[in-house]
Design an enzyme around this catalytic site. Structure first.
Site, short mmCIF file in Angstrom:
data_model
loop_
_atom_site.label_atom_id
_atom_site.label_comp_id
_atom_site.label_asym_id
_atom_site.label_seq_id
_atom_site.Cartn_x
_atom_site.Cartn_y
_atom_site.Cartn_z
N ARG A 4 18.61 33.38 -56.65
CA ARG A 4 19.85 33.12 -57.37
C ARG A 4 20.90 34.24 -57.22
O ARG A 4 21.63 34.57 -58.15
CB ARG A 4 19.59 32.88 -58.86
C1 LIG Z 1 23.38 20.33 -65.25
C2 LIG Z 1 23.25 21.55 -64.35
C3 LIG Z 1 22.18 21.62 -63.46
C4 LIG Z 1 22.03 22.74 -62.62
N1 LIG Z 1 20.98 22.79 -61.76
C5 LIG Z 1 20.83 23.83 -60.94
C6 LIG Z 1 19.75 23.90 -60.01
O1 LIG Z 1 18.93 23.01 -59.93
N2 LIG Z 1 19.65 24.98 -59.21
C7 LIG Z 1 20.57 26.00 -59.25
O2 LIG Z 1 20.44 26.96 -58.47
N3 LIG Z 1 21.61 25.98 -60.12
C8 LIG Z 1 21.77 24.92 -60.95
N4 LIG Z 1 22.83 24.89 -61.83
C9 LIG Z 1 23.75 26.04 -61.93
C10 LIG Z 1 25.03 25.91 -61.07
O3 LIG Z 1 25.35 24.54 -60.85
C11 LIG Z 1 24.89 26.61 -59.72
O4 LIG Z 1 24.67 27.99 -59.90
C12 LIG Z 1 26.14 26.40 -58.86
O5 LIG Z 1 25.82 26.68 -57.53
C13 LIG Z 1 27.34 27.24 -59.29
O6 LIG Z 1 28.45 26.81 -58.52
P1 LIG Z 1 29.93 26.81 -59.14
O7 LIG Z 1 30.87 26.43 -58.06
O8 LIG Z 1 29.99 25.99 -60.37
O9 LIG Z 1 30.10 28.35 -59.47
P2 LIG Z 1 30.79 29.02 -60.76
O10 LIG Z 1 29.99 28.71 -61.96
O11 LIG Z 1 32.24 28.70 -60.79
O12 LIG Z 1 30.60 30.56 -60.38
C14 LIG Z 1 29.32 31.12 -60.29
C15 LIG Z 1 29.43 32.43 -59.51
O13 LIG Z 1 29.85 32.15 -58.18
C16 LIG Z 1 31.04 32.89 -57.88
N5 LIG Z 1 31.80 32.08 -56.91
C17 LIG Z 1 32.31 30.84 -57.06
N6 LIG Z 1 32.90 30.43 -55.92
C18 LIG Z 1 32.76 31.43 -55.03
C19 LIG Z 1 33.15 31.64 -53.67
N7 LIG Z 1 33.84 30.72 -52.98
N8 LIG Z 1 32.81 32.81 -53.07
C20 LIG Z 1 32.12 33.77 -53.74
N9 LIG Z 1 31.73 33.65 -55.02
C21 LIG Z 1 32.05 32.49 -55.66
C22 LIG Z 1 31.71 33.13 -59.21
O14 LIG Z 1 32.55 34.26 -59.18
C23 LIG Z 1 30.48 33.37 -60.08
O15 LIG Z 1 30.02 34.69 -59.86
C24 LIG Z 1 23.00 23.79 -62.68
C25 LIG Z 1 24.08 23.68 -63.56
C26 LIG Z 1 24.21 22.58 -64.38
C27 LIG Z 1 25.40 22.49 -65.31
#
Ligand SMILES: Cc1cc2nc3c(=O)[nH]c(=O)nc-3n(C[C@H](O)[C@H](O)[C@H](O)COP(=O)(O)OP(=O)(O)OC[C@H]3O[C@@H](n4cnc5c(N)ncnc54)[C@H](O)[C@@H]3O)c2cc1C
Length: 300
Positions: A168
Protein backbone atom coordinates in the site's frame (compact mmCIF):
# COMPACT_ATOMS: atom_id res chain seq x y z
CA UNK A 1 -3.90 33.08 0.56
CA UNK A 2 -2.61 35.06 -2.44
CA UNK A 3 -1.48 32.85 -5.31
CA UNK A 4 0.83 33.72 -8.22
CA UNK A 5 -0.82 34.77 -11.50
CA UNK A 6 0.75 31.91 -13.46
CA UNK A 7 -0.94 29.38 -11.15
CA UNK A 8 -4.30 31.07 -11.69
CA UNK A 9 -3.98 30.47 -15.46
CA UNK A 10 -4.57 26.75 -14.71
CA UNK A 11 -8.27 25.73 -14.50
CA UNK A 12 -9.31 25.93 -10.87
CA UNK A 13 -12.25 26.18 -8.51
CA UNK A 14 -12.59 27.83 -5.10
CA UNK A 15 -14.09 26.56 -1.85
CA UNK A 16 -15.12 23.04 -2.82
CA UNK A 17 -16.30 20.92 0.17
CA UNK A 18 -14.25 17.74 0.63
CA UNK A 19 -17.60 16.04 1.23
CA UNK A 20 -17.95 16.22 -2.57
CA UNK A 21 -14.38 15.20 -3.30
CA UNK A 22 -14.02 12.11 -1.10
CA UNK A 23 -15.90 8.82 -0.84
CA UNK A 24 -16.24 9.31 2.92
CA UNK A 25 -18.32 12.39 2.19
CA UNK A 26 -16.99 14.56 4.97
CA UNK A 27 -14.21 17.03 5.70
CA UNK A 28 -13.50 20.74 5.51
CA UNK A 29 -13.29 22.94 2.46
CA UNK A 30 -10.75 22.75 -0.33
CA UNK A 31 -9.90 26.43 -0.72
CA UNK A 32 -8.10 26.01 -4.05
CA UNK A 33 -8.72 23.04 -6.33
CA UNK A 34 -6.57 23.07 -9.47
CA UNK A 35 -7.58 20.72 -12.28
CA UNK A 36 -4.95 20.73 -15.03
CA UNK A 37 -6.26 19.29 -18.27
CA UNK A 38 -2.84 18.60 -19.78
CA UNK A 39 0.56 17.37 -18.64
CA UNK A 40 1.95 20.83 -19.41
CA UNK A 41 -0.53 22.46 -17.02
CA UNK A 42 0.32 19.90 -14.33
CA UNK A 43 3.97 20.71 -14.85
CA UNK A 44 3.31 24.45 -14.63
CA UNK A 45 1.47 23.83 -11.34
CA UNK A 46 4.40 21.96 -9.79
CA UNK A 47 7.05 24.36 -11.08
CA UNK A 48 5.14 27.47 -9.97
CA UNK A 49 4.57 26.04 -6.50
CA UNK A 50 8.23 25.14 -6.25
CA UNK A 51 9.54 28.55 -7.37
CA UNK A 52 7.17 30.28 -4.95
CA UNK A 53 7.91 27.88 -2.09
CA UNK A 54 4.25 26.83 -1.86
CA UNK A 55 3.19 23.51 -0.37
CA UNK A 56 0.54 21.63 -2.29
CA UNK A 57 -1.36 18.35 -2.23
CA UNK A 58 -2.44 15.83 -4.82
CA UNK A 59 -5.96 14.46 -4.95
CA UNK A 60 -7.24 11.53 -6.98
CA UNK A 61 -10.68 10.04 -6.53
CA UNK A 62 -10.58 10.76 -2.78
CA UNK A 63 -11.31 7.13 -1.88
CA UNK A 64 -8.42 6.77 0.56
CA UNK A 65 -8.65 10.13 2.29
CA UNK A 66 -9.91 11.50 5.58
CA UNK A 67 -9.83 15.30 5.61
CA UNK A 68 -10.12 16.74 9.10
CA UNK A 69 -9.79 20.47 8.41
CA UNK A 70 -10.08 23.08 5.67
CA UNK A 71 -7.14 22.81 3.30
CA UNK A 72 -5.80 26.21 2.28
CA UNK A 73 -2.77 25.12 0.25
CA UNK A 74 -3.40 24.43 -3.46
CA UNK A 75 -4.75 20.96 -4.18
CA UNK A 76 -4.18 19.48 -7.63
CA UNK A 77 -6.43 16.86 -9.20
CA UNK A 78 -5.44 15.79 -12.70
CA UNK A 79 -8.25 16.24 -15.19
CA UNK A 80 -6.72 15.03 -18.42
CA UNK A 81 -9.02 13.56 -21.07
CA UNK A 82 -8.96 9.83 -20.43
CA UNK A 83 -7.12 7.82 -23.00
CA UNK A 84 -6.28 4.12 -23.48
CA UNK A 85 -3.53 3.39 -25.99
CA UNK A 86 -2.40 0.01 -27.23
CA UNK A 87 1.24 -0.79 -26.48
CA UNK A 88 3.49 -3.73 -27.41
CA UNK A 89 2.70 -5.44 -24.08
CA UNK A 90 -0.87 -4.29 -23.38
CA UNK A 91 -2.28 -0.80 -22.88
CA UNK A 92 -1.28 2.57 -21.50
CA UNK A 93 -3.71 4.72 -19.52
CA UNK A 94 -3.43 8.15 -17.99
CA UNK A 95 -3.70 8.78 -14.28
CA UNK A 96 -7.05 10.58 -14.50
CA UNK A 97 -8.73 7.37 -15.58
CA UNK A 98 -11.43 6.15 -13.20
CA UNK A 99 -10.07 2.89 -11.80
CA UNK A 100 -13.36 1.06 -12.40
CA UNK A 101 -13.69 2.36 -15.98
CA UNK A 102 -10.12 1.29 -16.67
CA UNK A 103 -10.72 -2.30 -15.58
CA UNK A 104 -13.99 -2.44 -17.54
CA UNK A 105 -12.51 -0.95 -20.72
CA UNK A 106 -9.49 -3.25 -20.63
CA UNK A 107 -11.84 -6.24 -20.35
CA UNK A 108 -13.94 -4.92 -23.23
CA UNK A 109 -10.79 -4.83 -25.35
CA UNK A 110 -10.29 -8.55 -24.67
CA UNK A 111 -7.31 -8.22 -22.33
CA UNK A 112 -6.68 -10.09 -19.10
CA UNK A 113 -4.34 -9.34 -16.20
CA UNK A 114 -6.03 -6.80 -13.93
CA UNK A 115 -9.33 -8.50 -13.07
CA UNK A 116 -8.18 -8.68 -9.43
CA UNK A 117 -8.52 -4.88 -9.22
CA UNK A 118 -12.22 -4.79 -10.08
CA UNK A 119 -14.23 -2.94 -7.45
CA UNK A 120 -11.43 -0.72 -6.10
CA UNK A 121 -12.73 2.85 -6.49
CA UNK A 122 -10.75 6.04 -7.15
CA UNK A 123 -8.43 7.01 -9.98
CA UNK A 124 -5.68 5.08 -11.71
CA UNK A 125 -3.13 7.64 -10.41
CA UNK A 126 -4.26 7.11 -6.82
CA UNK A 127 -4.11 3.34 -7.30
CA UNK A 128 -0.51 3.59 -8.51
CA UNK A 129 0.48 5.81 -5.59
CA UNK A 130 -1.16 3.44 -3.11
CA UNK A 131 -0.08 0.28 -4.94
CA UNK A 132 -3.70 -0.73 -4.54
CA UNK A 133 -4.28 -4.44 -4.28
CA UNK A 134 -6.94 -7.09 -3.82
CA UNK A 135 -7.55 -10.77 -4.46
CA UNK A 136 -3.84 -11.59 -4.40
CA UNK A 137 -2.96 -8.92 -6.99
CA UNK A 138 -1.45 -5.44 -6.72
CA UNK A 139 -0.43 -2.81 -9.26
CA UNK A 140 3.30 -3.42 -8.72
CA UNK A 141 3.00 -6.83 -10.42
CA UNK A 142 1.28 -5.58 -13.52
CA UNK A 143 3.13 -2.44 -14.55
CA UNK A 144 5.36 -2.18 -17.56
CA UNK A 145 6.33 1.50 -17.39
CA UNK A 146 5.28 4.53 -15.40
CA UNK A 147 5.39 8.18 -16.43
CA UNK A 148 5.48 10.74 -13.64
CA UNK A 149 6.21 14.31 -12.69
CA UNK A 150 8.99 14.90 -10.17
CA UNK A 151 8.77 17.56 -7.44
CA UNK A 152 11.11 19.62 -9.67
CA UNK A 153 8.58 19.61 -12.50
CA UNK A 154 10.47 17.15 -14.73
CA UNK A 155 8.62 14.41 -16.59
CA UNK A 156 10.32 11.01 -16.17
CA UNK A 157 9.48 7.57 -17.56
CA UNK A 158 10.79 4.45 -15.90
CA UNK A 159 10.39 0.71 -15.67
CA UNK A 160 9.51 -0.03 -12.05
CA UNK A 161 12.39 -1.48 -10.05
CA UNK A 162 12.49 -3.68 -7.01
CA UNK A 163 11.55 -1.59 -3.97
CA UNK A 164 9.59 1.05 -5.93
CA UNK A 165 6.33 -0.46 -4.72
CA UNK A 166 5.60 -1.83 -1.26
CA UNK A 167 2.47 -2.86 0.62
CA UNK A 168 0.00 0.00 0.00
CA UNK A 169 2.73 2.47 -0.92
CA UNK A 170 5.13 3.39 -3.69
CA UNK A 171 8.02 5.65 -4.63
CA UNK A 172 5.38 8.21 -5.71
CA UNK A 173 4.94 9.03 -2.00
CA UNK A 174 8.20 11.04 -2.27
CA UNK A 175 6.37 13.90 -3.99
CA UNK A 176 6.06 12.37 -7.47
CA UNK A 177 2.84 12.62 -9.45
CA UNK A 178 1.78 9.71 -11.66
CA UNK A 179 0.78 10.93 -15.12
CA UNK A 180 0.22 7.62 -16.90
CA UNK A 181 1.40 4.01 -16.91
CA UNK A 182 1.50 1.09 -19.27
CA UNK A 183 0.13 -2.23 -18.10
CA UNK A 184 1.26 -5.74 -19.04
CA UNK A 185 -1.72 -7.76 -20.26
CA UNK A 186 -2.49 -10.89 -22.23
CA UNK A 187 -5.21 -11.43 -24.82
CA UNK A 188 -8.17 -13.47 -23.59
CA UNK A 189 -11.81 -13.72 -24.53
CA UNK A 190 -13.91 -10.97 -23.06
CA UNK A 191 -16.53 -13.26 -21.53
CA UNK A 192 -14.08 -15.20 -19.35
CA UNK A 193 -12.40 -11.96 -18.22
CA UNK A 194 -15.81 -10.56 -17.22
CA UNK A 195 -16.65 -13.79 -15.42
CA UNK A 196 -13.53 -13.47 -13.24
CA UNK A 197 -14.32 -9.82 -12.55
CA UNK A 198 -17.87 -10.70 -11.52
CA UNK A 199 -16.56 -13.40 -9.19
CA UNK A 200 -14.36 -10.83 -7.43
CA UNK A 201 -17.24 -8.34 -7.31
CA UNK A 202 -19.54 -10.91 -5.67
CA UNK A 203 -16.86 -11.72 -3.10
CA UNK A 204 -16.51 -8.00 -2.34
CA UNK A 205 -20.28 -7.56 -1.97
CA UNK A 206 -20.42 -10.46 0.48
CA UNK A 207 -17.52 -9.33 2.65
CA UNK A 208 -17.67 -5.52 2.58
CA UNK A 209 -20.34 -3.02 3.63
CA UNK A 210 -22.05 -0.63 1.25
CA UNK A 211 -22.16 3.02 2.26
CA UNK A 212 -19.74 5.88 2.64
CA UNK A 213 -16.25 4.74 3.60
CA UNK A 214 -12.61 5.02 2.62
CA UNK A 215 -12.18 1.26 2.38
CA UNK A 216 -9.87 -0.34 4.93
CA UNK A 217 -8.81 2.28 7.44
CA UNK A 218 -5.79 0.38 8.81
CA UNK A 219 -3.02 -1.59 7.13
CA UNK A 220 -2.78 -5.25 7.99
CA UNK A 221 0.09 -5.77 10.45
CA UNK A 222 2.55 -8.50 9.35
CA UNK A 223 0.83 -11.92 9.44
CA UNK A 224 -2.35 -10.42 10.90
CA UNK A 225 -5.62 -8.95 9.62
CA UNK A 226 -6.52 -5.55 11.05
CA UNK A 227 -10.23 -6.35 10.66
CA UNK A 228 -9.93 -9.51 12.76
CA UNK A 229 -7.99 -7.66 15.48
CA UNK A 230 -10.69 -4.98 15.67
CA UNK A 231 -13.44 -7.59 15.71
CA UNK A 232 -11.68 -9.56 18.45
CA UNK A 233 -11.75 -6.57 20.83
CA UNK A 234 -15.52 -6.32 20.42
CA UNK A 235 -15.69 -3.11 18.43
CA UNK A 236 -17.84 -4.22 15.50
CA UNK A 237 -20.84 -1.90 15.35
CA UNK A 238 -19.31 0.67 17.76
CA UNK A 239 -20.49 4.18 16.98
CA UNK A 240 -19.34 7.72 17.75
CA UNK A 241 -21.88 10.20 16.40
CA UNK A 242 -22.52 9.09 12.85
CA UNK A 243 -19.16 7.29 12.49
CA UNK A 244 -19.49 3.54 12.91
CA UNK A 245 -17.29 0.45 12.81
CA UNK A 246 -18.94 -1.72 10.15
CA UNK A 247 -20.68 -4.79 11.60
CA UNK A 248 -19.74 -6.61 8.36
CA UNK A 249 -16.02 -5.81 8.06
CA UNK A 250 -14.45 -4.22 11.13
CA UNK A 251 -11.66 -2.49 9.18
CA UNK A 252 -14.28 -0.39 7.38
CA UNK A 253 -15.40 2.70 9.30
CA UNK A 254 -18.58 4.16 7.88
CA UNK A 255 -20.05 7.62 7.66
CA UNK A 256 -23.72 6.95 8.32
CA UNK A 257 -24.64 10.31 6.87
CA UNK A 258 -23.76 13.15 9.19
CA UNK A 259 -20.45 12.05 10.73
CA UNK A 260 -18.13 14.95 11.51
CA UNK A 261 -14.38 14.69 10.95
CA UNK A 262 -14.01 14.68 14.73
CA UNK A 263 -16.42 11.71 15.13
CA UNK A 264 -14.33 9.83 12.65
CA UNK A 265 -11.03 10.74 14.23
CA UNK A 266 -12.24 9.78 17.70
CA UNK A 267 -13.45 6.41 16.40
CA UNK A 268 -10.04 5.77 14.83
CA UNK A 269 -8.32 6.61 18.13
CA UNK A 270 -10.69 4.37 20.05
CA UNK A 271 -10.04 1.42 17.71
CA UNK A 272 -6.29 1.92 17.89
CA UNK A 273 -6.14 2.20 21.65
CA UNK A 274 -8.41 -0.81 22.25
CA UNK A 275 -6.42 -3.01 19.86
CA UNK A 276 -3.18 -1.87 21.47
CA UNK A 277 -4.49 -2.42 25.00
CA UNK A 278 -5.49 -6.01 24.28
CA UNK A 279 -3.08 -7.18 21.57
CA UNK A 280 -0.11 -4.78 22.09
CA UNK A 281 -0.29 -4.18 18.35
CA UNK A 282 -0.10 -0.63 16.93
CA UNK A 283 -2.38 -0.34 13.94
CA UNK A 284 -0.96 1.85 11.18
CA UNK A 285 -3.27 3.97 9.05
CA UNK A 286 -3.84 2.97 5.45
CA UNK A 287 -6.17 5.93 4.98
CA UNK A 288 -4.33 9.20 4.50
CA UNK A 289 -5.28 11.99 6.88
CA UNK A 290 -5.14 15.64 5.84
CA UNK A 291 -5.24 18.18 8.63
CA UNK A 292 -3.90 21.72 8.67
CA UNK A 293 -4.73 22.30 12.33
CA UNK A 294 -2.54 19.70 13.96
CA UNK A 295 0.52 17.85 12.73
CA UNK A 296 -0.44 16.09 9.52
CA UNK A 297 -0.80 12.31 9.33
CA UNK A 298 -0.14 11.94 13.06
CA UNK A 299 -0.25 8.16 13.08
CA UNK A 300 2.24 7.42 10.33
C1 LIG B 1 -15.38 0.86 -0.83
C2 LIG B 1 -13.87 0.93 -0.95
C3 LIG B 1 -13.16 -0.23 -1.23
C4 LIG B 1 -11.75 -0.19 -1.34
N1 LIG B 1 -11.08 -1.34 -1.62
C5 LIG B 1 -9.75 -1.33 -1.76
C6 LIG B 1 -9.03 -2.51 -2.07
O1 LIG B 1 -9.59 -3.58 -2.24
N2 LIG B 1 -7.68 -2.44 -2.18
C7 LIG B 1 -7.01 -1.25 -2.02
O2 LIG B 1 -5.78 -1.24 -2.16
N3 LIG B 1 -7.66 -0.10 -1.71
C8 LIG B 1 -9.01 -0.11 -1.59
N4 LIG B 1 -9.68 1.06 -1.30
C9 LIG B 1 -8.93 2.30 -1.03
C10 LIG B 1 -8.77 3.23 -2.27
O3 LIG B 1 -9.83 3.02 -3.18
C11 LIG B 1 -7.44 3.01 -2.97
O4 LIG B 1 -6.36 3.30 -2.12
C12 LIG B 1 -7.34 3.88 -4.24
O5 LIG B 1 -6.34 3.37 -5.06
C13 LIG B 1 -7.07 5.35 -3.95
O6 LIG B 1 -7.19 6.05 -5.18
P1 LIG B 1 -7.75 7.55 -5.23
O7 LIG B 1 -7.63 8.03 -6.63
O8 LIG B 1 -9.10 7.62 -4.64
O9 LIG B 1 -6.69 8.29 -4.32
P2 LIG B 1 -6.94 9.45 -3.24
O10 LIG B 1 -7.73 8.90 -2.11
O11 LIG B 1 -7.45 10.67 -3.89
O12 LIG B 1 -5.44 9.69 -2.77
C14 LIG B 1 -4.73 8.68 -2.10
C15 LIG B 1 -3.24 9.03 -2.17
O13 LIG B 1 -2.81 9.01 -3.53
C16 LIG B 1 -2.22 10.27 -3.88
N5 LIG B 1 -2.49 10.47 -5.31
C17 LIG B 1 -3.67 10.56 -5.95
N6 LIG B 1 -3.49 10.70 -7.28
C18 LIG B 1 -2.15 10.69 -7.48
C19 LIG B 1 -1.31 10.79 -8.63
N7 LIG B 1 -1.80 10.95 -9.87
N8 LIG B 1 0.04 10.73 -8.45
C20 LIG B 1 0.58 10.57 -7.21
N9 LIG B 1 -0.16 10.47 -6.09
C21 LIG B 1 -1.51 10.54 -6.23
C22 LIG B 1 -2.86 11.27 -2.94
O14 LIG B 1 -2.04 12.41 -2.76
C23 LIG B 1 -2.93 10.43 -1.67
O15 LIG B 1 -1.66 10.40 -1.07
C24 LIG B 1 -11.08 1.05 -1.18
C25 LIG B 1 -11.81 2.21 -0.92
C26 LIG B 1 -13.19 2.16 -0.82
C27 LIG B 1 -13.95 3.44 -0.55
Amino acid sequence: MELPESLLSIPHRRDVPFARLTTLGLGGVCKWLFEPGTEEEARLFVKTCRVNDLNYRILGGGSNLLVLSDISVPVMRLNMPVELRLTAKGVSANASYSHTALINNVADMGFSGIEWAYGIPGSFGGALRMNAGANGGEWAQTLDQIRFLTPFGEIVEKVPEHGDFTYRSSFLADGHIALSASIKLVKRDRESVKKTMNKFQTKRRQSQPVGRSAGCVFKNPPDKKAGQLIESVGLKGTRIGDAKVSPIHANFLLNLGNATPLDFWELIQLVRSKVYEIHKCELELEVEVWDENIADRPLR
